[in-house]
Design a protein around this motif. Structure first.
Motif, short mmCIF file in Angstrom:
data_model
loop_
_atom_site.label_atom_id
_atom_site.label_comp_id
_atom_site.label_asym_id
_atom_site.label_seq_id
_atom_site.Cartn_x
_atom_site.Cartn_y
_atom_site.Cartn_z
N GLU A 81 0.83 -1.20 0.00
CA GLU A 81 0.00 0.00 0.00
C GLU A 81 0.87 1.26 0.00
O GLU A 81 0.62 2.19 -0.76
N CYS A 82 1.92 1.25 0.81
CA CYS A 82 2.84 2.39 0.86
C CYS A 82 3.58 2.54 -0.46
O CYS A 82 3.78 3.66 -0.94
N ALA A 130 4.45 5.69 -5.32
CA ALA A 130 4.50 5.77 -6.78
C ALA A 130 3.53 6.84 -7.28
O ALA A 130 3.87 7.63 -8.16
N THR A 131 2.35 6.89 -6.70
CA THR A 131 1.37 7.91 -7.08
C THR A 131 1.89 9.30 -6.76
O THR A 131 1.77 10.22 -7.57
N PHE A 132 2.49 9.46 -5.60
CA PHE A 132 3.05 10.75 -5.20
C PHE A 132 4.18 11.16 -6.14
O PHE A 132 4.26 12.30 -6.59
N ALA A 154 2.83 12.39 -9.38
CA ALA A 154 2.27 13.74 -9.24
C ALA A 154 3.36 14.79 -9.24
O ALA A 154 3.23 15.85 -9.87
N VAL A 155 4.47 14.51 -8.56
CA VAL A 155 5.59 15.46 -8.53
C VAL A 155 6.17 15.62 -9.92
O VAL A 155 6.44 16.74 -10.37
N LEU A 156 6.36 14.51 -10.63
CA LEU A 156 6.91 14.58 -11.98
C LEU A 156 5.99 15.33 -12.92
O LEU A 156 6.43 16.14 -13.74
N HIS A 157 4.68 15.10 -12.80
CA HIS A 157 3.73 15.82 -13.64
C HIS A 157 3.76 17.32 -13.35
O HIS A 157 3.68 18.14 -14.27
N ALA A 158 3.86 17.68 -12.09
CA ALA A 158 3.92 19.10 -11.72
C ALA A 158 5.18 19.75 -12.28
O ALA A 158 5.14 20.88 -12.79
#
Length: 91
Positions: A19-20, A25-27, A30-34
């Protein structure tokens, strides 16, 4: 695993670890997309945008002094106020 004062034993929960891992990976995505979005905004030539897009971007700017108002949390008690959108009812 060997440690300075004997064997080090680590226990954990595999479900929680997965889960972590998914959350990290999701976080990371999101950072890479930003970062990618910020880079693209720097490279964007706004002179090539259609006129309706340019005017829409200008209209979407938020001005706290014009777009908000104070409302009493307790009617008649101005010492307890919140800031709300100017288009909202005071209730």
């Amino acid at each position: 695993m060997p440690g300075p004062n004997g064997t080090i034993t680590i226990s954990g929960n595999f479900k929680k670890a997965k889960e972590c891992e998914r959350g990290n990976a999701t976080f990371a995505e999101a950072v890479l997309h930003a970062e990618e979005l910020a880079m693209l905004k720097k490279e964007l030539d706004t002179s090539q945008l259609p006129e309706h897009v340019k005017t829409a971007e200008q209209k979407n700017t938020f001005k706290a002094s014009e777009d908000t108002k104070k409302a009493d949390l307790v009617p008649g008690d101005s010492s307890k106020q919140v800031t709300i959108g100017a288009g909202l009812d005071d209730k």
